[in-house]
Scaffold this motif. Structure first.
Motif, short mmCIF file in Angstrom:
data_model
loop_
_atom_site.label_atom_id
_atom_site.label_comp_id
_atom_site.label_asym_id
_atom_site.label_seq_id
_atom_site.Cartn_x
_atom_site.Cartn_y
_atom_site.Cartn_z
N CYS A 19 -7.44 0.73 -7.34
CA CYS A 19 -6.12 0.27 -7.21
C CYS A 19 -5.67 -1.19 -6.42
N ARG A 52 0.53 4.11 -2.83
CA ARG A 52 0.16 5.27 -2.31
C ARG A 52 1.26 6.46 -2.72
N GLU A 55 -9.69 3.85 -3.08
CA GLU A 55 -8.45 3.03 -3.26
C GLU A 55 -8.90 1.49 -3.73
N VAL A 85 -7.91 1.11 3.96
CA VAL A 85 -7.91 1.39 2.56
C VAL A 85 -9.23 2.14 2.37
N LEU A 141 0.87 -1.05 0.05
CA LEU A 141 0.08 -0.08 -0.07
C LEU A 141 0.87 1.30 -0.13
N GLU A 142 1.95 1.09 0.65
CA GLU A 142 2.79 2.38 0.63
C GLU A 142 3.39 2.89 -0.48
#
Length: 176
Positions: free
Chosen positions: A89, A54, A85, A81, A50-51
């Motif tokens: 994604c 993002r 998102e 999330v 996720l990092e």
């Protein structure tokens, strides 16, 4: 003669284990890819994926091996999330149950989403086997970048993973 050969094989095995244990893969630097692929199972993997998304280093993330009982909203709540998102994604894969089936699930997703490069995020001790299995399942044209999440594995965990890696390497080398 046989005893010497057996001793040589044992020495080779032991040296291989030492090299495996002291040269665990490291986190990846600032590289952009089409996607992030995260097999479930180790702490920090999903957060790292996720990092990356993002930070704009990948446009989407595929999480392989999610328990079929986990609902997307539960996943979103657990990992903070947003709905946007999740929609744009994050894709959850529910078919895989182990590293080999992660590779098959990833290969299917890569083909369906026209992925040319991916960042594989998994635990440092798991990276070599996961990467090898995925490389064996996807087209050679897809570039894999390894992004290991650091851990503190104990000797037993390293020993088990080393043996799984050897078994995986042998089975990949055999004709289907």
């Amino acid at each position: 003669m046989i005893l010497r050969f057996a001793a040589f094989l044992l020495l080779l095995y032991a040296l291989g284990f030492v090299v495996f244990a002291v040269t665990l893969p490291q986190p990846l630097g600032d590289v952009e890819t089409d996607a992030v692929v995260v097999p479930t199972g180790g702490s920090g993997r999903i957060a790292r994926g996720l990092e990356v998304v993002r930070a704009g280093k990948a446009r989407q993330m595929f999480v392989s091996g999610v328990d079929p009982e986990v609902r997307p909203q539960e996943f979103a709540d657990q990992f903070e999330v947003s709905g946007r998102e999740m929609d744009c994604c994050v894709t959850l894969g529910f078919l895989a149950v182990d590293t080999r089936s992660n590779a098959g699930e990833v290969a299917q997703w890569v083909a369906e989403n026209d992925i040319g490069s991916l960042r594989l995020v998994t635990t440092d001790w798991h990276m070599r086997r996961a990467s090898g299995e995925i490389r064996g399942a996807i087209p050679e044209s897809v570039v894999i970048y390894e992004d290991a999440t650091p851990s503190s594995p104990d000797l037993q965990q390293l020993f088990l993973e080393y043996n799984k890696l050897l078994a995986s390497s042998v089975s990949q080398g055999m004709p289907a």
